[in-house]
Design an enzyme around this catalytic site. Structure first.
Site, mmCIF file in Angstrom:
data_model
loop_
_atom_site.group_PDB
_atom_site.id
_atom_site.type_symbol
_atom_site.label_atom_id
_atom_site.label_comp_id
_atom_site.label_asym_id
_atom_site.label_seq_id
_atom_site.Cartn_x
_atom_site.Cartn_y
_atom_site.Cartn_z
ATOM 1 N N GLY A 361 1.048 -1.300 0.041
ATOM 2 C CA GLY A 361 -0.011 0.449 -0.139
ATOM 3 C C GLY A 361 0.647 1.157 0.055
ATOM 4 O O GLY A 361 2.052 1.064 -0.180
ATOM 5 N N SER A 362 0.387 2.240 0.695
ATOM 6 C CA SER A 362 1.073 3.821 0.557
ATOM 7 C C SER A 362 2.397 3.954 0.898
ATOM 8 O O SER A 362 2.400 4.966 0.872
ATOM 9 C CB SER A 362 -0.251 4.559 0.525
ATOM 10 O OG SER A 362 -1.017 5.001 0.266
ATOM 11 N N THR A 363 2.902 2.884 1.884
ATOM 12 C CA THR A 363 3.925 3.370 2.699
ATOM 13 C C THR A 363 4.947 3.206 1.838
ATOM 14 O O THR A 363 6.030 3.367 1.207
ATOM 15 C CB THR A 363 4.340 1.429 3.553
ATOM 16 O OG1 THR A 363 4.325 0.233 2.424
ATOM 17 C CG2 THR A 363 3.416 1.634 4.426
ATOM 18 N N ILE A 364 4.464 2.491 0.239
ATOM 19 C CA ILE A 364 5.824 2.649 -1.082
ATOM 20 C C ILE A 364 5.702 4.435 -1.472
ATOM 21 O O ILE A 364 6.664 4.795 -2.057
ATOM 22 C CB ILE A 364 5.425 1.917 -1.863
ATOM 23 C CG1 ILE A 364 6.224 1.652 -2.755
ATOM 24 C CG2 ILE A 364 3.925 2.890 -3.126
ATOM 25 C CD1 ILE A 364 7.259 1.425 -2.906
ATOM 26 N N LYS A 365 5.122 5.280 -0.929
ATOM 27 C CA LYS A 365 4.428 6.677 -1.783
ATOM 28 C C LYS A 365 5.959 7.496 -1.210
ATOM 29 O O LYS A 365 5.955 8.153 -2.060
ATOM 30 C CB LYS A 365 3.539 7.260 -1.054
ATOM 31 C CG LYS A 365 2.568 6.808 -1.608
ATOM 32 C CD LYS A 365 1.126 7.131 -1.329
ATOM 33 C CE LYS A 365 -0.048 6.880 -1.806
ATOM 34 N NZ LYS A 365 -1.492 6.980 -1.082
#
Length: 684
Positions: A361-365
């Protein structure tokens, strides 16, 4: 008549024969003299060697200690009964197995493990007359021995054989099969025995040729199951690796490390065997050998136990419909500047931290924004209008969890904007929203740009941890639609360990440090020493530096700080602001939720990465809780685990508690008999 006088002489050929015999005797005498005078000492030494007997005793393996000196893997004395096979000793082996059955404890599981072929072979060897009657005389005359043997096997069933035996004989069969499993002329461990049993059998060893009692050491774990899977197991040398180990000086019956740290550091943990030599006159000399070197691990066992407890409390406290599949949760905590792993904890199997991969999820952002800086598709402060995006054809629409309006790079991290990340991906693909239509010809280039940048953080590649293997994640099939979802963490999959290395790399301003589980190698302690001398100390190893500037990372540090701390300029708190209210260790991080399908139902993976303090990080953490339902009862689990784990870490820095040893002996000891290679689920 006068008789002619005959000449009396030796024929020439006889003279040649006499001369040859004389020469041969001369050579023999000279050779005997040379052997006695010149080589006498050498042959006397060889004769003495022939009369010598040497017995070896396995040396205990090295210990493993945690970073604070607590012993997490130790050795305990174990007596083993061994048997040495020799060709042609079939009758002897059967007789010995029968005698040993009255001394050894044979369980139902031992009997269940006997194969049908072993039952058949034992029956044929112990009932020769009955076996002969299974095949007619004509068949015996016409068929080869192997064909006769096969006919006999075909006519015997396991059930019939067992019905023909009493309990004592079936126990003897179990022992006989263990005796058969060894190699010729090499002692094979057939049973672990108690001291009382060893004394009883020891009195009869002279009547049991080939048997002996060996003093072994068995591994035990004072802290039970906590982290034990990564510590590894020991066992017999796998047949496929036998030649390699024998070439390195091992014997067939040796115990080796078969998995994880025991295997990775086999050459360090392996000791030098003790040798007892008895010469022809009965004089004994002893080489005491040496215990293997010790490993000082990076793990903090007290912290490990605390994180195990935190995870269990949070996951057990979730309602029954929270998970769509088995309950799982994973935490990896490490020092960012050294790469030292402080804890790898989980709900379920700890190995999942390196062998299971998930959409994060958004931890890659933060990595996506940094990739945007590198490839000049955004700059510090660049803005996008966060609103739903729709595309021609069958492509899915893209939206954030709410419409955010105009957001810059820091806002995109604090409030977790999917649209900002999709905008970066479209710029990389040279795709203009509303104008390019279905022309995604640049998507392949954008995939390469993003994935190459992610790999600089350790995502999608090996982390380099000191284990025999690790999973590298799964890359999905490239198409334009998936490109956008990959940019905000809902496509490719990564392991919890990769997430932790990624987090540490962010904390280090782009230096990717090789993670490690072993801090030092030490010699065994002697005398009053608590620990031995350091043989090797591992220093931090930078694998690569991410292609971004310090200013780029400063932007991400601020965005990640606002996720967990002070609200942004518009007064809006970040996605984890409420969860970390009152935390005095100044954390920075990023939350993540990936939409997944589990058993045909829509669900989520919850994730979180964090480090603290944000301006001088001393700890980094990655958390993932997969396969959750979409209901409100499932919200906040990853954030909750992260908060409690960071609280525990900083509290322990003020006063180091002692880890708690387990009381259940069944959890402490490893059975070294029949250990098999770990079966690892490599699916994400």
């Amino acid at each position: 008549m006068v008789r002619e006088k005959r000449k009396n002489h030796i024929p020439f050929r006889l003279n040649v024969l006499f001369f040859a015999v004389f020469a041969l005797f001369s050579i023999l005498i000279l050779r005997l003299g040379f052997i006695q005078i010149v080589e006498g000492d050498e042959y006397e030494s060889m004769l003495n060697d022939e009369g010598e007997q040497t017995a070896t005793v396995d040396a205990p393996r090295g210990l493993m200690l945690d970073r604070n000196g607590n012993t997490v893997v130790d050795n305990e004395l174990q007596l083993s009964l061994t048997y040495t096979n020799r060709p042609g000793n079939e009758e002897e082996r059967i007789a010995i197995a029968d005698r040993l059955s009255s001394f050894l404890d044979i369980t139902e599981d031992d009997i269940d493990d006997i194969t049908e072929r072993e039952w058949q072979d034992y029956w044929l060897q112990t009932r020769e007359d009955e076996a002969e009657q299974l095949v007619s005389e004509q068949e015996q005359a016409e068929l080869e021995d192997e064909e006769v043997y096969q006919l006999q096997l075909d006519m015997l069933s396991q059930d019939e054989i067992m019905a023909d035996m009493d309990e004592d004989e079936m126990e003897a069969v179990a022992i006989w099969t263990e005796m058969l499993s060894g190699y010729n002329y090499s002692p094979n461990r057939i049973a672990e025995i108690e001291e009382e049993t060893a004394h009883a059998i020891g009195e009869l060893l002279h009547e049991l040729p080939g048997t002996d009692i060996m003093r072994d050491s068995v591994r035990f774990y004072p802290y039970g199951e906590s982290f034990s899977r990564f510590l590894g197991q020991t066992g017999s040398i796998p047949s496929e690796n036998l030649e390699q180990y024998i070439g390195e000086g091992y014997e067939r019956s040796d115990t080796i490390g078969t998995t994880f740290l025991e295997n990775e550091y086999e050459d360090v943990l392996r000791g030098e065997k003790a040798e007892m030599t008895t010469d022809a006159d009965g004089n004994e000399t002893m080489d005491p050998g040496k215990r293997g070197n010790d490993l000082v691990l990076t793990i903090d066992m007290a912290l490990q136990q605390e994180l195990d407890s935190i995870i269990q409390g949070v996951i057990d406290g979730a309602s029954g419909d929270t998970f769509l599949d088995d309950r799982e949760a994973y935490v990896v905590m490490m020092e960012p500047d050294t790469g030292e792993i402080l804890s790898m904890a989980s709900y379920g199997d700890h190995l999942g931290t390196v062998t299971n991969a998930f959409e994060i999820g958004s931890t890659i952002k933060p990595a996506t924004v940094l990739a945007g800086y590198t490839h000049d598709v955004i700059d510090h402060g660049s803005t996008y209008n966060d609103r739903p995006l729709t595309f021609p054809g069958d492509a899915r629409s893209v939206s954030s969890w709410r419409n955010m309006g105009t957001v810059d790079d820091i806002d995109a991290i604090r409030m977790s904007s999917n649209i900002y990340m999709a905008g970066i991906a479209m710029e990389m693909a040279d795709y203009e929203y509303g104008a390019s239509g279905t022309d995604w010809s640049g998507a392949s280039t954008a995939y390469r740009m993003l994935r190459n940048h992610y790999r600089q953080f350790g995502l999608g590649t090996e982390t380099g941890i000191d284990l025999p293997f690790e999973m590298t994640g799964i890359e999905g099939t490239e198409n334009p639609e998936n490109l956008l979802f990959m940019s905000f963490g809902q496509f490719d999959t990564y392991t919890p360990l990769q997430m932790a290395q990624y987090t540490a790399t962010l904390a280090n301003d782009g230096d990717r440090i090789k993670p490690k589980l072993v801090k030092e190698i030490r010699e065994p302690a002697t005398g009053s020493e608590e620990t031995g001398a350091v043989v090797r100390q591992f220093t931090p190893e930078v694998l690569n530096s991410v292609n971004n500037t310090t200013a780029d990372f400063d932007r991400m540090h601020e965005g990640m700080r606002q996720v967990m701390q002070t609200p942004g300029s518009n007064g809006t708190g970040g996605t984890a602001y409420s969860d970390f209210s009152g935390a005095d260790y100044s954390p920075a991080g990023k939350t993540g939720t990936a939409q997944v399908t589990v058993n045909g139902q829509n669900g989520n993976n919850q994730a979180m990465i964090a480090y603290a303090p944000h301006d001088d990080p001393e700890v980094a953490i990655a958390v993932i809780v997969p396969n959750l339902s979409t209901g409100d009862n499932a919200s906040g689990l990853a954030n909750n685990i992260t908060r409690q784990s960071l609280d525990a870490y900083f509290e322990m820095q003020e006063g180091q508690p002692e880890p708690e040893e387990v009381k259940d002996e069944d959890e402490m000891y490893q059975d070294q008999q029949g250990d098999e290679e770990e079966e690892i689920d490599m699916e994400g």
